[in-house]
Scaffold this motif. Structure first.
Motif, short mmCIF file in Angstrom:
data_model
loop_
_atom_site.label_atom_id
_atom_site.label_comp_id
_atom_site.label_asym_id
_atom_site.label_seq_id
_atom_site.Cartn_x
_atom_site.Cartn_y
_atom_site.Cartn_z
N LEU A 123 44.39 28.44 27.07
CA LEU A 123 44.83 29.59 26.27
C LEU A 123 43.82 30.73 26.29
O LEU A 123 44.14 31.86 25.89
N LEU A 124 42.60 30.44 26.76
CA LEU A 124 41.55 31.45 26.78
C LEU A 124 41.13 31.82 28.19
O LEU A 124 40.58 32.91 28.41
N CYS A 125 41.38 30.92 29.14
CA CYS A 125 40.79 31.04 30.48
C CYS A 125 41.82 30.62 31.52
O CYS A 125 42.29 29.48 31.49
N PRO A 126 42.17 31.49 32.46
CA PRO A 126 43.15 31.11 33.48
C PRO A 126 42.75 29.86 34.26
O PRO A 126 43.61 29.09 34.67
N PRO A 145 42.33 38.73 29.61
CA PRO A 145 41.73 38.00 30.75
C PRO A 145 42.04 38.60 32.11
O PRO A 145 42.36 37.89 33.07
N TRP A 146 41.91 39.93 32.24
CA TRP A 146 42.21 40.57 33.53
C TRP A 146 41.24 40.13 34.62
O TRP A 146 41.58 40.13 35.81
N ARG A 147 40.02 39.75 34.22
CA ARG A 147 39.05 39.30 35.22
C ARG A 147 39.54 38.06 35.95
O ARG A 147 39.20 37.82 37.10
N GLY A 148 40.34 37.25 35.23
CA GLY A 148 40.88 36.05 35.86
C GLY A 148 41.80 36.36 37.02
O GLY A 148 41.92 35.57 37.96
N VAL A 149 42.46 37.52 36.96
CA VAL A 149 43.30 37.96 38.08
C VAL A 149 42.43 38.53 39.19
O VAL A 149 42.56 38.15 40.36
N ALA A 150 41.54 39.44 38.83
CA ALA A 150 40.70 40.09 39.84
C ALA A 150 39.86 39.08 40.61
O ALA A 150 39.63 39.24 41.82
N TYR A 154 42.59 31.19 39.17
CA TYR A 154 43.47 30.03 39.24
C TYR A 154 43.76 29.70 40.69
O TYR A 154 44.47 30.43 41.38
N ARG A 155 43.16 28.64 41.17
CA ARG A 155 43.38 28.11 42.52
C ARG A 155 43.08 29.12 43.63
O ARG A 155 43.62 29.02 44.73
N GLY A 156 42.24 30.12 43.33
CA GLY A 156 41.87 31.10 44.34
C GLY A 156 43.03 31.98 44.77
O GLY A 156 42.96 32.65 45.80
N SER A 157 44.09 32.03 43.96
CA SER A 157 45.30 32.76 44.33
C SER A 157 45.51 33.95 43.41
O SER A 157 45.56 33.80 42.19
N LEU A 158 45.70 35.12 44.02
CA LEU A 158 45.99 36.32 43.23
C LEU A 158 47.36 36.23 42.56
O LEU A 158 47.46 36.46 41.34
N PRO A 159 48.43 35.87 43.27
CA PRO A 159 49.75 35.79 42.61
C PRO A 159 49.79 34.73 41.50
O PRO A 159 50.36 34.99 40.42
N GLN A 160 49.23 33.55 41.74
CA GLN A 160 49.27 32.50 40.73
C GLN A 160 48.41 32.87 39.52
O GLN A 160 48.78 32.59 38.39
N SER A 161 47.27 33.50 39.78
CA SER A 161 46.42 33.94 38.67
C SER A 161 47.12 35.01 37.85
O SER A 161 47.07 35.01 36.61
N ALA A 162 47.82 35.91 38.54
CA ALA A 162 48.55 36.98 37.84
C ALA A 162 49.68 36.40 36.99
O ALA A 162 49.91 36.85 35.86
N ALA A 163 50.39 35.39 37.52
CA ALA A 163 51.47 34.78 36.76
C ALA A 163 50.95 34.10 35.50
O ALA A 163 51.54 34.22 34.42
N LEU A 164 49.83 33.42 35.63
CA LEU A 164 49.26 32.71 34.49
C LEU A 164 48.77 33.69 33.42
O LEU A 164 49.04 33.52 32.23
N VAL A 165 48.06 34.73 33.85
CA VAL A 165 47.57 35.72 32.90
C VAL A 165 48.73 36.47 32.25
O VAL A 165 48.70 36.79 31.06
#
Length: 401
Positions: A123-126, A145-150, A154-165
């Motif tokens: 809930l705090l960290c992608p 948590p925009w840094r988690g996307v940049a 999440y799994r080194g993936s931009l799309p998956q990180s964006a979906a989670l955030v």
């Protein structure tokens, strides 16, 4: 519901467990099974609504992303279960990615309180572990948590990180986490404080550790060290390997599999046991000198630590997060500086040279288990949290407003 039935339900509420199972079974899945059995053994009616991440293999990317944000299937399924089973409390564990926080809204529409156990920092960290490049990272705690996307956390993936955030921000904005969950369960005081700093309401958070069924004490004669768990970078396998490389007279058995097998398996003083079932692990815990936990991340509440305490086995662990909160340095185990192979090697060498002191620590660890981590003690805390959630939900029902 009549008065007599209300009293009976308050004493032994019906519980609907909700859990999104992982592709690789881990400690969280075991906790769900153990809690369900504990409650059933003590007179509670319990059902489990379960989705499985193996289903992702047959789903398209857009479908998975949609369910991560809001799962219509979950809302339909849960509302049907609520009508049929009529639970007094929903106790949810993992909701990511297929169940989604839409669960909370389905529960609210039916006026059923939700208790959510926080097994990780999702809930705090992608990335869920507050770990980046081998070091603790709290850059997203209490922030967008925009840094988690940049950083593709999440799994080194931009799309998956964006979906989670996107899921996190959508449900923060909707108030899903602050208004639709009646009580959160943190596994220890350290984790509770992190979640409060991350924005969860402090008055909604309660502390309940994991538990293990008593395996019985080990033998009086103990020798060698033990590691149990995934062989992955966040578990500090490289640190353990570097420490053992300097300790030719120290033996260590490693139970587990993972990407870091090669890093440690080539050492002459290491016995690689691979993946093993519970009974084998317990027997090794009963005869080893100490369990070693060199993790680089905070951990939330490692079951192996409680299993070790129950077996009278002291633990040598990183002075970090929950491990530092659960282990009393010099009393129930030893703490070393995270990632410091030299410090770990020194603690392991000291332990091998002071078997009497380690035996005393093992006895203290066993007492810690008996006072805090037994099934009966866990049941008492869990039932109290359920009653609290039910009382609050009853006070907030429309007829009582």
């Amino acid at each position: 519901m009549g008065g007599e039935e209300t009293c009976l339900r308050m004493a032994a509420p019906h519980i609907l467990f909700v859990h999104n199972a992982y592709q690789q079974r881990g400690g969280e899945d075991s906790v769900v099974d153990d809690e369900i059995q504990l409650l059933r053994d003590n007179g509670h009616e319990v059902e489990l609504y379960r989705r499985d991440n193996h289903d992702i293999e047959s789903m398209g990317r857009l479908e998975v992303a949609r369910d991560t944000l809001w799962s219509s299937r979950t809302t339909r399924d849960i509302e049907a279960v609520l009508r049929r089973f009529r639970p007094d409390v929903i106790h949810t564990h993992n909701t990511f990615p297929l169940i989604s926080p839409s669960l909370y809204w389905a529960a609210a529409r039916c006026h059923v309180p939700v208790v959510q156990t926080l097994h990780n920092f999702r809930l705090l960290c992608p990335q869920a572990m507050l770990l980046r490049e081998g070091k603790v990272c709290e850059d997203c705690v209490g922030r967008v948590p925009w840094r988690g996307v940049a950083r593709r956390c999440y799994r080194g993936s931009l799309p998956q990180s964006a979906a989670l955030v996107s899921m996190l921000m959508l449900h923060r904005g909707l108030g899903s986490y602050t208004n639709k969950v009646t009580r959160y369960i943190a596994l220890n005081d350290f984790c509770r404080d992190v979640f409060v700093r991350g924005g969860l309401p402090a008055d909604h958070l309660r502390v309940k550790p994991n538990f293990v069924v008593d395996p019985g004490l080990g033998s009086a004669t103990r020798a060698g060290f033990l590691y149990v768990g995934r062989l992955s970078s966040e578990k500090g396998i490289a640190t353990l390997a570097a420490a053992l490389a300097t300790l030719s007279d120290v033996q260590c058995e490693v139970i587990g599999t993972g990407l870091e097998e090669e890093a440690i398996g080539s050492l002459a003083n290491v016995k690689m046991a691979g993946w093993q079932q519970g009974p084998y692990i317990v027997e090794r815990m009963k005869s080893s000198l100490a369990l070693v936990m060199p993790s680089l991340w905070y951990e939330n509440f490692p079951r192996t630590l409680v299993e070790a305490f129950a077996c009278g086995l002291p633990v040598i662990a990183s002075r970090l997060g929950a491990m530092a909160a659960l282990i009393r340095d010099g009393e129930t185990g030893l703490l070393f500086n995270p990632g410091d192979a030299g410090d770990l090697a020194a603690k392991m060498a000291w332990a091998q040279a002071h078997s009497d002191a380690m035996r005393d620590m093992g006895e203290a660890a066993r007492k810690e288990y008996e006072s805090k981590y037994t099934p009966q003690r866990n049941l008492e805390i869990l039932q109290a949290i359920y009653r609290e959630a039910m009382t609050e939900a009853a006070a907030n029902e429309p007829d009582n407003e």
